[in-house]
Write a protein that holds these residues in place. Structure first.
Motif, mmCIF file in Angstrom:
data_model
loop_
_atom_site.group_PDB
_atom_site.id
_atom_site.type_symbol
_atom_site.label_atom_id
_atom_site.label_comp_id
_atom_site.label_asym_id
_atom_site.label_seq_id
_atom_site.Cartn_x
_atom_site.Cartn_y
_atom_site.Cartn_z
ATOM 1 N N VAL A 33 0.828 -1.200 0.000
ATOM 2 C CA VAL A 33 0.000 0.000 0.000
ATOM 3 C C VAL A 33 0.866 1.255 0.000
ATOM 4 N N ALA A 34 2.088 1.156 0.478
ATOM 5 C CA ALA A 34 2.970 2.323 0.522
ATOM 6 C C ALA A 34 3.173 2.919 -0.874
ATOM 7 N N GLN A 35 3.151 2.097 -1.925
ATOM 8 C CA GLN A 35 3.318 2.621 -3.278
ATOM 9 C C GLN A 35 2.172 3.544 -3.668
ATOM 10 N N ARG A 36 0.965 3.259 -3.195
ATOM 11 C CA ARG A 36 -0.165 4.121 -3.507
ATOM 12 C C ARG A 36 0.019 5.480 -2.839
ATOM 13 N N ILE A 37 0.463 5.438 -1.578
ATOM 14 C CA ILE A 37 0.738 6.689 -0.869
ATOM 15 C C ILE A 37 1.869 7.439 -1.564
ATOM 16 N N ALA A 38 2.917 6.727 -1.944
ATOM 17 C CA ALA A 38 4.057 7.366 -2.620
ATOM 18 C C ALA A 38 3.609 8.049 -3.909
ATOM 19 N N ALA A 39 2.702 7.435 -4.649
ATOM 20 C CA ALA A 39 2.209 8.036 -5.892
ATOM 21 C C ALA A 39 1.509 9.359 -5.606
ATOM 22 N N VAL A 40 0.697 9.397 -4.558
ATOM 23 C CA VAL A 40 -0.014 10.628 -4.190
ATOM 24 C C VAL A 40 0.987 11.683 -3.717
ATOM 25 N N VAL A 41 1.944 11.279 -2.874
ATOM 26 C CA VAL A 41 2.965 12.202 -2.377
ATOM 27 C C VAL A 41 3.771 12.775 -3.545
ATOM 28 N N ASP A 42 4.165 11.928 -4.488
ATOM 29 C CA ASP A 42 4.965 12.382 -5.628
ATOM 30 C C ASP A 42 4.202 13.381 -6.496
ATOM 31 N N VAL A 43 2.939 13.096 -6.777
ATOM 32 C CA VAL A 43 2.147 13.990 -7.620
ATOM 33 C C VAL A 43 1.948 15.337 -6.929
ATOM 34 N N LEU A 44 1.644 15.310 -5.642
ATOM 35 C CA LEU A 44 1.493 16.577 -4.924
ATOM 36 C C LEU A 44 2.828 17.305 -4.829
ATOM 37 N N GLY A 45 3.935 16.561 -4.707
ATOM 38 C CA GLY A 45 5.258 17.176 -4.704
ATOM 39 C C GLY A 45 5.528 17.940 -5.984
ATOM 40 N N GLU A 46 5.092 17.381 -7.125
ATOM 41 C CA GLU A 46 5.237 18.077 -8.407
ATOM 42 C C GLU A 46 4.461 19.382 -8.417
ATOM 43 N N ASP A 47 3.418 19.439 -7.603
ATOM 44 C CA ASP A 47 2.587 20.644 -7.515
ATOM 45 C C ASP A 47 3.054 21.586 -6.400
ATOM 46 N N GLY A 48 4.205 21.266 -5.777
ATOM 47 C CA GLY A 48 4.775 22.153 -4.772
ATOM 48 C C GLY A 48 4.354 21.901 -3.343
ATOM 49 N N VAL A 49 3.684 20.775 -3.073
ATOM 50 C CA VAL A 49 3.245 20.455 -1.710
ATOM 51 C C VAL A 49 4.285 19.514 -1.093
ATOM 52 N N SER A 50 4.780 19.857 0.097
ATOM 53 C CA SER A 50 5.828 19.061 0.729
ATOM 54 C C SER A 50 5.289 17.704 1.193
ATOM 55 N N PRO A 51 6.131 16.672 1.138
ATOM 56 C CA PRO A 51 5.713 15.344 1.613
ATOM 57 C C PRO A 51 5.224 15.372 3.058
ATOM 58 N N SER A 52 5.852 16.171 3.907
ATOM 59 C CA SER A 52 5.436 16.196 5.313
ATOM 60 C C SER A 52 3.993 16.673 5.465
ATOM 61 N N ARG A 53 3.548 17.583 4.609
ATOM 62 C CA ARG A 53 2.149 18.036 4.672
ATOM 63 C C ARG A 53 1.199 16.939 4.190
ATOM 64 N N VAL A 54 1.581 16.242 3.126
ATOM 65 C CA VAL A 54 0.733 15.169 2.593
ATOM 66 C C VAL A 54 0.649 14.025 3.606
ATOM 67 N N LEU A 55 1.747 13.753 4.300
ATOM 68 C CA LEU A 55 1.806 12.641 5.253
ATOM 69 C C LEU A 55 1.364 13.040 6.657
ATOM 70 N N GLY A 56 0.940 14.279 6.845
ATOM 71 C CA GLY A 56 0.524 14.766 8.160
ATOM 72 C C GLY A 56 -0.493 13.841 8.820
ATOM 73 N N GLY A 57 -0.241 13.507 10.094
ATOM 74 C CA GLY A 57 -1.168 12.676 10.860
ATOM 75 C C GLY A 57 -1.015 11.182 10.640
ATOM 76 N N THR A 58 -0.009 10.761 9.867
ATOM 77 C CA THR A 58 0.139 9.331 9.550
ATOM 78 C C THR A 58 1.291 8.652 10.287
ATOM 79 N N ASN A 59 2.165 9.412 10.915
ATOM 80 C CA ASN A 59 3.398 8.880 11.524
ATOM 81 C C ASN A 59 4.325 8.266 10.482
#
Length: 193
Positions: free
Chosen positions: A6-32
């Motif tokens: 399942v981590a690959q699905r999260i990584a795909a979302v993190v990567d796409v948002l990263g391309e849009d300028g959103v930091s991984p820490s914000r996308v992963l907020g609340g997940t540990n």
């Protein structure tokens, strides 16, 4: 329940948002989870963590096609040995049956059922993170799953693969016209045929 893959699905979302300028820490907020965890093949991720990432993505993204873009990154080999097994299936029906049977092991975000009537195959996807078609996560999961299954089908059956039609239980979103661009087929919303 923690699920491998399942981590690959999260990584795909993190990567796409990263391309849009959103930091991984914000996308992963609340997940540990940290961005480095997503590159570790032994990282196990719960469906609660997936849901948190998707809810963060809905809030943080200005792009209505975020789920499509993330799903397009889910090549068949992102599924490791299961992807290889899918590629090795002797027939399309065997491959589809494999995905339907082992979907949760693969870490999919939607259960899949398959029915065949002559030359027509019907796939039914049921989001695992929400059962409410009015919930943004329900829509996000289906958009991600539509794009993922299109990508995987093109990997397995060739670049010319396309769905003959799509039907979603939710009402047409504001970006409904973009579905035709991504899937190049008729799309109906609200459960209408």
């Amino acid at each position: 329940m923690a699920t491998p893959g399942v981590a690959q699905r999260i990584a795909a979302v993190v990567d796409v948002l990263g391309e849009d300028g959103v930091s991984p820490s914000r996308v992963l907020g609340g997940t540990n989870l940290k961005a480095g965890d997503l590159k570790d093949p032994v990282t196990r991720v719960s469906y609660q963590q997936v849901e948190m990432v998707l809810r963060n993505a809905v809030k943080l993204s200005k792009d209505p096609t975020i789920a499509f873009r993330a799903g397009e990154r889910m090549h068949v080999m992102a599924y490791g040995m299961y992807g290889y097994a899918l590629l090795s299936s002797p027939t399309r029906a065997d491959g589809i049956g494999f995905v339907a049977k082992y979907g949760r092991i693969l870490g999919t975000v939607a259960d899949i059922a398959f029915a065949r009537n002559g030359d027509t195959a019907t796939y039914t996807l049921e989001p695992l993170l929400s059962r409410n078609p009015a919930d943004d996560i329900y829509r996000f999961v289906l958009e991600f799953a539509f794009a993922t299954y299109q990508r995987m089908s093109r990997d397995v059956y060739g670049a010319a693969f396309k769905f003959s039609s799509l039907q979603a239980a939710y009402e047409a979103p504001s970006h409904a016209k973009l579905y035709k661009r991504f899937f190049q087929c008729p799309v109906s919303f609200g459960g209408s045929g």
